[in-house]
Every structure is written in C-alpha cells, then in structure tokens.
Scaffold this motif. Structure first.
Motif, PDB file in Angstrom:
ATOM      1  N   VAL A 151       0.877  -1.165   0.000  1.00  0.00           N
ATOM      2  CA  VAL A 151       0.000   0.000   0.000  1.00  0.00           C
ATOM      3  C   VAL A 151       0.920   1.223   0.000  1.00  0.00           C
ATOM      4  CG1 VAL A 151      -1.976  -1.133   1.086  1.00  0.00           C
ATOM      5  CG2 VAL A 151      -0.220  -0.087   2.525  1.00  0.00           C
ATOM      6  N   VAL A 152       0.445   2.331  -0.537  1.00  0.00           N
ATOM      7  CA  VAL A 152       1.311   3.491  -0.749  1.00  0.00           C
ATOM      8  C   VAL A 152       0.672   4.735  -0.144  1.00  0.00           C
ATOM      9  CG1 VAL A 152       2.403   4.949  -2.513  1.00  0.00           C
ATOM     10  CG2 VAL A 152       2.179   2.479  -2.885  1.00  0.00           C
ATOM     11  N   LEU A 153       1.479   5.487   0.601  1.00  0.00           N
ATOM     12  CA  LEU A 153       1.032   6.779   1.148  1.00  0.00           C
ATOM     13  C   LEU A 153       1.358   7.867   0.140  1.00  0.00           C
ATOM     14  CD1 LEU A 153      -0.018   8.584   3.459  1.00  0.00           C
ATOM     15  CD2 LEU A 153       2.340   8.680   4.305  1.00  0.00           C
ATOM     16  N   GLY A 154       0.372   8.674  -0.199  1.00  0.00           N
ATOM     17  CA  GLY A 154       0.578   9.777  -1.129  1.00  0.00           C
ATOM     18  C   GLY A 154      -0.019  11.056  -0.595  1.00  0.00           C
ATOM     19  N   SER A 155       0.341  12.153  -1.199  1.00  0.00           N
ATOM     20  CA  SER A 155      -0.191  13.482  -0.867  1.00  0.00           C
ATOM     21  C   SER A 155      -0.041  13.819   0.611  1.00  0.00           C
ATOM     22  CB  SER A 155      -1.673  13.586  -1.259  1.00  0.00           C
ATOM     23  OG  SER A 155      -1.830  13.344  -2.632  1.00  0.00           O
ATOM     24  N   PHE A 156       1.151  13.592   1.151  1.00  0.00           N
ATOM     25  CA  PHE A 156       1.368  13.923   2.556  1.00  0.00           C
ATOM     26  C   PHE A 156       2.454  14.984   2.670  1.00  0.00           C
ATOM     27  CE2 PHE A 156       4.672  10.883   1.793  1.00  0.00           C
ATOM     28  CZ  PHE A 156       5.708  11.225   2.645  1.00  0.00           C
ATOM     29  N   ASN A 157       2.466  15.649   3.814  1.00  0.00           N
ATOM     30  CA  ASN A 157       3.479  16.648   4.112  1.00  0.00           C
ATOM     31  C   ASN A 157       3.915  16.400   5.535  1.00  0.00           C
ATOM     32  OD1 ASN A 157       5.059  18.868   4.491  1.00  0.00           O
ATOM     33  ND2 ASN A 157       3.399  20.366   4.406  1.00  0.00           N
ATOM     34  N   GLY A 158       5.166  16.056   5.759  1.00  0.00           N
ATOM     35  CA  GLY A 158       5.671  15.758   7.087  1.00  0.00           C
ATOM     36  C   GLY A 158       6.604  14.578   7.014  1.00  0.00           C
ATOM     37  N   THR A 159       6.845  13.957   8.140  1.00  0.00           N
ATOM     38  CA  THR A 159       7.741  12.815   8.233  1.00  0.00           C
ATOM     39  C   THR A 159       6.945  11.589   8.635  1.00  0.00           C
ATOM     40  OG1 THR A 159       9.538  14.270   8.942  1.00  0.00           O
ATOM     41  CG2 THR A 159       9.803  11.929   9.392  1.00  0.00           C
ATOM     42  N   ILE A 160       7.136  10.492   7.939  1.00  0.00           N
ATOM     43  CA  ILE A 160       6.453   9.248   8.310  1.00  0.00           C
ATOM     44  C   ILE A 160       7.144   8.699   9.547  1.00  0.00           C
ATOM     45  CG2 ILE A 160       5.874   6.903   7.592  1.00  0.00           C
ATOM     46  CD1 ILE A 160       5.946   7.966   4.684  1.00  0.00           C
ATOM     47  N   VAL A 161       6.391   8.550  10.606  1.00  0.00           N
ATOM     48  CA  VAL A 161       6.916   8.064  11.869  1.00  0.00           C
ATOM     49  C   VAL A 161       6.853   6.545  11.918  1.00  0.00           C
ATOM     50  CG1 VAL A 161       6.604   8.136  14.375  1.00  0.00           C
ATOM     51  CG2 VAL A 161       6.258  10.199  13.023  1.00  0.00           C
ATOM     52  N   GLY A 162       5.921   5.951  11.223  1.00  0.00           N
ATOM     53  CA  GLY A 162       5.778   4.499  11.199  1.00  0.00           C
ATOM     54  C   GLY A 162       4.458   4.123  10.545  1.00  0.00           C
ATOM     55  N   TRP A 163       4.217   2.831  10.545  1.00  0.00           N
ATOM     56  CA  TRP A 163       2.983   2.280   9.997  1.00  0.00           C
ATOM     57  C   TRP A 163       2.350   1.404  11.060  1.00  0.00           C
ATOM     58  CZ3 TRP A 163       0.910   2.664   4.958  1.00  0.00           C
ATOM     59  CH2 TRP A 163       1.683   3.395   4.046  1.00  0.00           C
TER      60      TRP A 163
END
Length: 181
Positions: A151-163
């Motif tokens: 699965v893919v995360l799109g259209s975000f602004n910030g830092t991915i901390v985890g899933w």
C-alpha cells in the motif's frame, strides 16, 4: 504584650512578616497609665507568578495554567505572536481556541494582591502546522496466505513516523516494526 521604650508620638516599623498591632501607653497626673486605641498594620504575603512551562502544540487550541495565589487577582495578556488570538480566562486558566496561524506566541501572566508589587511570568507557545496526513492507496482483495503487495502513502506533508495495521476496523492496532507485515 511587648513594651516598647519610646516616649515620642511616633512609632516606626520595618520588615514586618506578620500582622502587628501598636498602641501607646499614656500616663499623666494622678491617674495610672492607660492604653490608647490600637492601630494595626496588616501584612499580606508577597506574590509570585508562574505561567507554567513553555509549550509546543499542534492543533487549534491550547490551555495555559498559572499558579494560584490566595487573596490575589490573576490576568493574562498576549505579548506577541503572528496574530492576536482570541482567548478566555478563568483565574489562572487561559484557554485559546481557533488558533489558525502557526508560529510562536508569548503570553504574560500577572498576579496582584493590590498591596505588594505585582509579579509576572511569561510563557512561550510554539504552535506547529499540522502535517498533511495524506491518503493510503492500494486497497484490494487477495487470496488468503498466498499474497504479496504493498500500500502506498501519497499526498502527505511531514515525516512518516511508522505504519500500523488493524484486522478489526481500528478497534485495536499493531505498530509495524517490519515493513512487510
């Protein structure tokens, strides 16, 4: 009763730490000495102000809580910030809502008892801009046990901390340490 050896019409005081009453003892003629009516110097404790720790918040509202001082009035004012905020106060509590502009805001807390010098303290509130959380795409239907994909995360602004994942519609969730879980 502590007699004071002073025969003038004035009695000074200095550095009192508790309420103290004074009276004169007056004698004259054939009558024995008598006490005058008393004057009382009431002592109130000095005040201190503690606006609480500096804060970093993300969102549109925050609370500040100053110290409570008996027999004293408290007030808050905004000293600086990118915009003037709307806030409500209730004694030592300040509630700011509808914070629409991120930035650094400074508030001053004042404590006054009307007798001693006022005490003030400042607190800095850093209001961060929330990241755009984005959208995860890749929803699909697969065969049990024999599948792989992503699965893919799109259209975000910030830092991915985890899933994290859930099998019960987010009533519980599991933080994923392994990116293929």
């Amino acid at each position: 009763v502590n007699p004071i050896a002073n025969t003038t019409t004035q009695q000074g005081y200095s550095g009192l730490t508790q309420t103290t009453s004074y009276r004169a003892i007056v004698g004259g003629g054939a009558c024995p000495p008598a006490e005058s009516a008393a004057a009382t110097v009431s002592v109130v404790p000095s005040v201190s102000a503690d606006a609480g720790p500096d804060l970093t918040v993300c969102g549109t509202a925050f609370n500040l809580v100053g110290n409570t001082v008996a027999q004293a009035a408290t007030s808050w004012i905004q000293v600086s910030g990118p915009v003037n905020l709307s806030f409500a106060t209730n004694g030592p509590l300040l509630t700011a809502v509808n914070v629409s502009v991120p930035g650094i805001y400074v508030f001053r807390y004042r404590v006054s008892n009307g007798v001693c010098p006022d005490a003030t303290d400042q607190v800095e509130v850093v209001v961060g801009e929330p990241g755009e959380v984005g959208t995860v795409s890749g929803s699909t239907t697969v065969c049990a046990g024999s599948n792989n994909g992503s699965v893919v995360l799109g259209s975000f602004n910030g830092t991915i901390v985890g899933w994290e994942s859930s099998t019960d519609n987010w009533q519980t969730s599991v933080f994923l340490n392994n990116p293929t879980q």
